[in-house]
Design a protein around this motif. Structure first.
Motif, short mmCIF file in Angstrom:
data_model
loop_
_atom_site.label_atom_id
_atom_site.label_comp_id
_atom_site.label_asym_id
_atom_site.label_seq_id
_atom_site.Cartn_x
_atom_site.Cartn_y
_atom_site.Cartn_z
N LEU A 1 1.94 -14.02 -2.22
CA LEU A 1 0.94 -13.19 -2.90
C LEU A 1 -0.46 -13.53 -2.38
CD1 LEU A 1 2.31 -13.08 -6.55
CD2 LEU A 1 2.04 -11.14 -4.99
N GLU A 2 -0.72 -14.79 -2.08
CA GLU A 2 -2.02 -15.16 -1.50
C GLU A 2 -2.16 -14.56 -0.10
OE1 GLU A 2 -5.72 -16.55 -0.70
OE2 GLU A 2 -4.70 -16.32 -2.63
N ILE A 3 -1.08 -14.57 0.67
CA ILE A 3 -1.11 -13.95 1.99
C ILE A 3 -1.37 -12.45 1.85
CG2 ILE A 3 0.38 -13.31 3.95
CD1 ILE A 3 1.59 -16.18 3.68
N ALA A 4 -0.73 -11.81 0.87
CA ALA A 4 -0.96 -10.39 0.63
C ALA A 4 -2.43 -10.12 0.32
CB ALA A 4 -0.07 -9.89 -0.51
N ALA A 5 -3.05 -10.98 -0.48
CA ALA A 5 -4.46 -10.82 -0.81
C ALA A 5 -5.34 -10.97 0.43
CB ALA A 5 -4.87 -11.82 -1.88
N GLN A 6 -5.00 -11.91 1.30
CA GLN A 6 -5.77 -12.12 2.53
C GLN A 6 -5.61 -10.93 3.48
OE1 GLN A 6 -7.89 -14.46 3.32
NE2 GLN A 6 -7.55 -15.95 1.69
N ILE A 7 -4.41 -10.38 3.53
CA ILE A 7 -4.19 -9.20 4.38
C ILE A 7 -5.02 -8.03 3.87
CG2 ILE A 7 -2.49 -7.45 5.06
CD1 ILE A 7 -0.38 -9.68 5.09
N ARG B 1 1.91 -2.21 5.56
CA ARG B 1 3.38 -2.28 5.54
C ARG B 1 3.84 -3.73 5.34
NH1 ARG B 1 2.89 1.53 9.71
NH2 ARG B 1 3.24 -0.02 11.34
N ASP B 2 3.10 -4.67 5.92
CA ASP B 2 3.42 -6.08 5.71
C ASP B 2 3.30 -6.46 4.23
OD1 ASP B 2 3.90 -6.62 8.43
OD2 ASP B 2 1.78 -6.96 8.81
N VAL B 3 2.26 -5.95 3.58
CA VAL B 3 2.09 -6.22 2.15
C VAL B 3 3.25 -5.61 1.37
CG1 VAL B 3 0.63 -5.85 0.12
CG2 VAL B 3 -0.42 -6.39 2.33
N ASP B 4 3.64 -4.40 1.72
CA ASP B 4 4.78 -3.78 1.04
C ASP B 4 6.06 -4.58 1.26
OD1 ASP B 4 3.58 -1.72 -0.34
OD2 ASP B 4 3.76 -0.28 1.30
N ARG B 5 6.20 -5.17 2.45
CA ARG B 5 7.37 -6.03 2.69
C ARG B 5 7.34 -7.24 1.76
NH1 ARG B 5 7.92 -3.74 8.04
NH2 ARG B 5 5.87 -4.44 8.73
N ILE B 6 6.15 -7.76 1.50
CA ILE B 6 6.04 -8.89 0.56
C ILE B 6 6.47 -8.44 -0.83
CG2 ILE B 6 4.37 -10.37 -0.65
CD1 ILE B 6 2.87 -10.61 2.05
N PHE B 7 6.03 -7.27 -1.26
CA PHE B 7 6.45 -6.77 -2.57
C PHE B 7 7.96 -6.54 -2.62
CE2 PHE B 7 2.01 -4.73 -3.24
CZ PHE B 7 1.50 -5.95 -3.63
N ASP B 8 8.51 -6.01 -1.52
CA ASP B 8 9.97 -5.83 -1.45
C ASP B 8 10.67 -7.18 -1.58
OD1 ASP B 8 9.66 -3.12 -1.08
OD2 ASP B 8 9.95 -3.18 1.10
N ILE C 1 -0.90 -7.12 -6.92
CA ILE C 1 -1.02 -8.57 -6.70
C ILE C 1 -1.43 -9.26 -7.99
CG2 ILE C 1 -2.34 -10.36 -5.52
CD1 ILE C 1 -2.48 -8.45 -3.09
N SER C 2 -2.41 -8.69 -8.67
CA SER C 2 -2.89 -9.27 -9.93
C SER C 2 -1.78 -9.29 -10.98
CB SER C 2 -4.09 -8.47 -10.43
OG SER C 2 -4.53 -8.96 -11.67
N ARG C 3 -1.00 -8.22 -11.02
CA ARG C 3 0.09 -8.13 -12.01
C ARG C 3 1.16 -9.18 -11.75
NH1 ARG C 3 5.10 -6.10 -12.62
NH2 ARG C 3 5.24 -5.30 -10.49
N ARG C 4 1.45 -9.41 -10.50
CA ARG C 4 2.56 -10.30 -10.15
C ARG C 4 2.17 -11.78 -10.16
NH1 ARG C 4 7.03 -7.88 -7.34
NH2 ARG C 4 6.79 -5.64 -7.04
#
Length: 473
Positions: free
Chosen positions: A125-131, A177-184, A462-465
């Motif tokens: 999730l931190e990586i997603a925020a940085q992306i 798409r990378d962020v969506d992969r993280i959510f997946d 991100i905030s929700r998770r």
């Protein structure tokens, strides 16, 4: 401290102890270990496996350890085999032998995977925020260059003119798409292995679903053997990080080319370059080069774990000790790299005069001729050949497509009337491509608005998770 030994007449050989030791890298799981132990302790007290009085002592000791781990006051020693033994040692030091009661109903096998998954949830999730920050940097640059027309490239050759904002914002789509992969990944892997014990489950953990819920998991894994042996989640996380690394490498390669003397499209801010120890004039695109170089490390970490997993029989095997270092390294390197790349992109000074100057080079408007003929119902294969004849004529005579005269065009083909000359203009070529995915200014502007909306959705997700550690560290 070791967590086994009753049936052994001696301890392990020094070389075996050194080989088995993992505390020097798995210590970073300590905050998650405290969190899991606190929730597990509640379950043990609820079942009267641990008395309320003793449970209170253990809980107090765990919370003290949490504070001391956070401050650095408590850490592992050379005698500790792993993070689990170090924390159990700390518990016993604080509350006596009763501290060892925490081990009831759990194994290092299910405990370490639970810790590891919680670690990955936080850090992905931190990586997603940085992306997301990097995407915002690209989008801001794109918005500043909506009116700039550049040459697009395929095969690193001039292809067709494009809106430069589209060239920049293409990275936003790949990164999201990378962020969506993280959510997946979170949806697929947010299931707790805790309660699996060593492999068969535990009679002392009759309600693993409750523990899973308190730890923030969506549920429990349905098979206890799979729960302790599964490392798909780690391999999949490494794939996601390798894919991010590949995208960052592509960004790096383009910034290296654009900032070269040969291109001259870009000045990278001094803060994101370095110099040479021998050549005073040098300004090196080191951030971009490291983005390109570290992709090999991310791919290597993925390959390393896949090779470990390729022939793993039955339930847990000690080979799986090798699962964490590649993941930790990829996480560390991405969290080091992403802010630097974001800064490089955000502060980049693109040079419009240089960029637009070559937009029509390499006969990039030849497709306009073929499209013009196709609209006259000439089969595109034929139109393509005619446009190629125009290019060949220009090369032979040392002129550009825009310099073709009416007579020359009609000589090449009678359907090449004066109207085609109006299309041999980079702005007209770009403006004519008006579909939702295409390169006109309006199309790209609309796409950027949609990207903003997508970023808002992602930030909310991100905030929700995200959830705070219950261990107070």
């Amino acid at each position: 401290m070791t967590l086994w030994g009753g049936r052994f007449s001696s301890g392990p050989a020094e070389s075996v102890a050194a080989l088995s030791r993992s505390v020097h890298f798995d210590w970073r799981l300590a905050p998650y270990e405290i969190e899991v132990n606190l929730v597990h302790l509640k379950s043990l007290v609820a079942q009267s496996v641990v008395s309320k009085e003793e449970g209170g002592k253990i809980e107090k000791a765990l919370l003290q350890l949490a504070t001391e781990i956070g401050s650095g006051k408590f850490t592992y020693t050379k005698a500790d085999e792993d993070v689990h033994s170090a924390i159990e040692r700390g518990l016993i030091e604080k509350c006596g032998p009763v501290g060892g009661a925490i081990r009831a109903g759990r194994s290092r096998n299910d405990l370490v995977i639970t810790d590891f998954k919680l670690y990955l949830v936080d850090h992905l999730l931190e990586i997603a925020a940085q992306i997301t920050s990097l995407v915002q940097a690209f989008n801001a640059q794109a918005e500043r260059h909506l009116d700039l027309i550049a040459s697009g490239f395929t095969h690193t050759q001039h292809a067709q003119p494009i809106t430069f904002a589209q060239e920049l914002s293409k990275h936003s789509h790949g990164l999201l798409r990378d962020v969506d992969r993280i959510f997946d990944w979170l949806d697929r892997n947010n299931f707790s292995p805790f309660g699996a014990g060593a492999l068969a489950g535990s009679s002392l953990v009759p309600k693993p679903e409750k523990i899973a819920s308190e730890l923030g998991f969506a549920g429990v894994m349905p098979n206890s053997i799979d729960a302790v042996s599964d490392r798909d989640f780690a391999a999949e996380a490494l794939f996601i990080m390798a894919m991010i690394g590949v995208h960052l490498s592509k960004v790096g390669e383009e910034f290296i080319l654009w900032s070269s003397t040969e291109f001259g499209w870009l000045e990278i801010d001094d803060a994101y370059t370095t110099g040479s120890s021998i050549m005073p004039q040098k300004k090196n695109a080191d951030v971009a080069e490291l983005a390109r170089g570290k992709s090999g490390r991310f791919i290597g970490n993925l390959t390393s774990l896949l090779v470990v997993l390729k022939a793993m029989p039955f339930a847990y095997n000690r080979d799986l000790q090798e699962d964490k270092e590649p993941v930790f390294d990829s996480v560390d390197q991405l969290l080091l790299l992403l802010p630097a790349v974001s800064g490089m992109v955000a502060t980049a000074n693109f040079l419009p005069a240089k960029i637009s100057k070559t937009a029509a080079d390499g006969f990039s408007l030849a497709t306009e001729i073929a499209d013009f003929l196709a609209k006259k119902q000439i089969p595109f294969a034929t139109a393509h050949e005619i446009a190629g004849e125009c290019v060949k004529f220009c090369e032979k005579n040392g002129i550009t497509l825009q310099q073709l005269t009416t007579v020359q065009l009609l000589t090449i083909h009678p359907s090449l009337t004066d109207e085609v000359k109006e299309l041999l203009d980079v702005k007209g070529a770009v403006d004519s491509r008006r579909s939702s995915m295409a390169t006109s200014k309006n199309s790209v502007s609309t796409a950027l608005i949609q990207l903003k909306s997508e970023i808002t959705r992602i930030e909310s997700e991100i905030s929700r998770r995200r959830k705070p550690l219950s261990g107070m560290i």
